[in-house]
Write a protein that holds these residues in place. Structure first.
Motif, PDB file in Angstrom:
ATOM      1  N   ALA A 125       1.181  -1.300  -0.296  1.00  0.00           N
ATOM      2  CA  ALA A 125       0.407   0.071   0.247  1.00  0.00           C
ATOM      3  C   ALA A 125       1.172   0.784   0.206  1.00  0.00           C
ATOM      4  CB  ALA A 125      -0.835  -0.377   1.418  1.00  0.00           C
ATOM      5  N   TYR A 126       0.654   2.413  -1.239  1.00  0.00           N
ATOM      6  CA  TYR A 126       1.437   3.491  -0.748  1.00  0.00           C
ATOM      7  C   TYR A 126       0.702   4.494  -0.784  1.00  0.00           C
ATOM      8  CZ  TYR A 126       0.522   4.131  -5.505  1.00  0.00           C
ATOM      9  OH  TYR A 126       0.550   4.275  -6.888  1.00  0.00           O
ATOM     10  N   HIS A 127       1.048   5.189   0.539  1.00  0.00           N
ATOM     11  CA  HIS A 127       0.875   7.452  -0.176  1.00  0.00           C
ATOM     12  C   HIS A 127       1.613   7.917  -1.065  1.00  0.00           C
ATOM     13  CE1 HIS A 127       0.757  10.695   1.810  1.00  0.00           C
ATOM     14  NE2 HIS A 127      -0.658  11.504   1.622  1.00  0.00           N
ATOM     15  N   HIS A 144      -4.407  10.510  -1.345  1.00  0.00           N
ATOM     16  CA  HIS A 144      -2.990  10.402  -2.232  1.00  0.00           C
ATOM     17  C   HIS A 144      -2.508   8.944  -2.657  1.00  0.00           C
ATOM     18  CE1 HIS A 144      -2.841  14.593  -2.305  1.00  0.00           C
ATOM     19  NE2 HIS A 144      -2.981  14.239  -1.464  1.00  0.00           N
ATOM     20  N   THR A 145      -3.148   8.537  -2.740  1.00  0.00           N
ATOM     21  CA  THR A 145      -3.690   6.871  -2.491  1.00  0.00           C
ATOM     22  C   THR A 145      -4.299   5.938  -4.036  1.00  0.00           C
ATOM     23  OG1 THR A 145      -3.114   4.540  -1.271  1.00  0.00           O
ATOM     24  CG2 THR A 145      -5.316   6.224  -1.332  1.00  0.00           C
ATOM     25  N   LEU A 157      -5.125   2.609   4.994  1.00  0.00           N
ATOM     26  CA  LEU A 157      -4.256   1.909   3.757  1.00  0.00           C
ATOM     27  C   LEU A 157      -4.827   1.182   3.244  1.00  0.00           C
ATOM     28  CD1 LEU A 157      -1.222   1.399   6.162  1.00  0.00           C
ATOM     29  CD2 LEU A 157      -1.488   3.079   4.800  1.00  0.00           C
TER      30      LEU A 157
END
Length: 240
Positions: free
Chosen positions: A56-58, A156-157, A232
């Motif tokens: 998972a990321y931002h 932002h993902t 997430l």
């Protein structure tokens, strides 16, 4: 759940749409999963089974800019003759194009492989995200304990494509999911949903029944907003 948390920052990056070849090279506003796979493989120093990890990321950036670049398109010179000295072997011309760059990108990457901590503390190859010249620096590599809640915020993902049923504050995109290097760099693609604006869950998502409200993993170390933390959503590089 324990996960590996990696914060990476750079000056510029660009994630080119693969189907644009001439004149313009637009960029995805989020790193495609295939780019994340390559980034992880660079740190490990090997290709790995895409089923080994979920992520998972931002991802954020300060500005989007246009850069004028040149490509020299060359081909063998059909008029070349051994009887004529100094005849060019290749011929071609200059092809200018406009590339979109993301300025001051910042990635917070979460991997469900805390045992890869040392690999990211001492990556095997130069740390890049995007093109080979888009150098990054790891400013934090740590292990965090995630918690679960129905009340988080998402921003932002990259989210699953199905998210478009619950909100209109984002857009759908087709991205390269994984590239199979053992079969001639064969790519696979997947539809995703990109969110920039902050979504407070479950308030900003439309569910028809209470039972549909999902439970999210969240990072307790992330900034709290209205009592909520960063949610997430983990993705896989391939189908299970």
């Amino acid at each position: 759940m324990q996960v590996l948390k990696v914060i990476a920052e750079g000056v510029t990056t660009s994630f080119r749409y693969p189907h644009f070849m001439m004149q313009i090279h637009p960029t995805f506003e989020m790193p495609p999963p295939a780019t994340i796979y390559g980034h992880i493989a660079s740190a490990l120093g090997r290709w790995f089974d895409p089923r080994e990890v979920r992520f998972a990321y931002h991802f954020t950036y300060q500005a989007k800019v246009e850069d004028l670049e040149h490509i020299f398109l060359l081909a063998p010179n059909p008029a070349r003759s051994k009887d004529i000295p100094f005849e060019p072997v290749l011929q071609g011309g200059l092809n200018p194009f406009s590339r979109t760059l993301l300025f001051q990108p910042r990635l917070i990457l979460y991997l469900d492989r805390p045992d890869w901590l040392e690999a990211f503390r001492s990556p095997r190859y130069a740390v890049v995200l995007g093109r080979s010249q888009d150098l990054f620096t790891y400013t934090e590599v740590s292990i965090v304990e995630l918690a679960q809640s129905k009340e988080v915020y998402l921003e932002h993902t990259l989210l699953p494509y199905e998210t478009h049923q619950w909100t209109h504050r984002g857009y759908a995109v087709l991205m390269p999911r994984w590239i199979d290097y053992e079969h001639g760099r064969r790519p696979t693609f997947e539809k995703y949903f990109i969110v920039h604006d902050r979504l407070h869950c479950p308030n900003d998502l439309l569910f028809f029944t209470q039972a549909q409200t999902p439970v999210f993993w969240y990072d307790p170390q992330s900034p709290a907003v209205q009592g909520r933390h960063l949610g997430l959503v983990f993705h896989s590089f391939c189908d299970d």
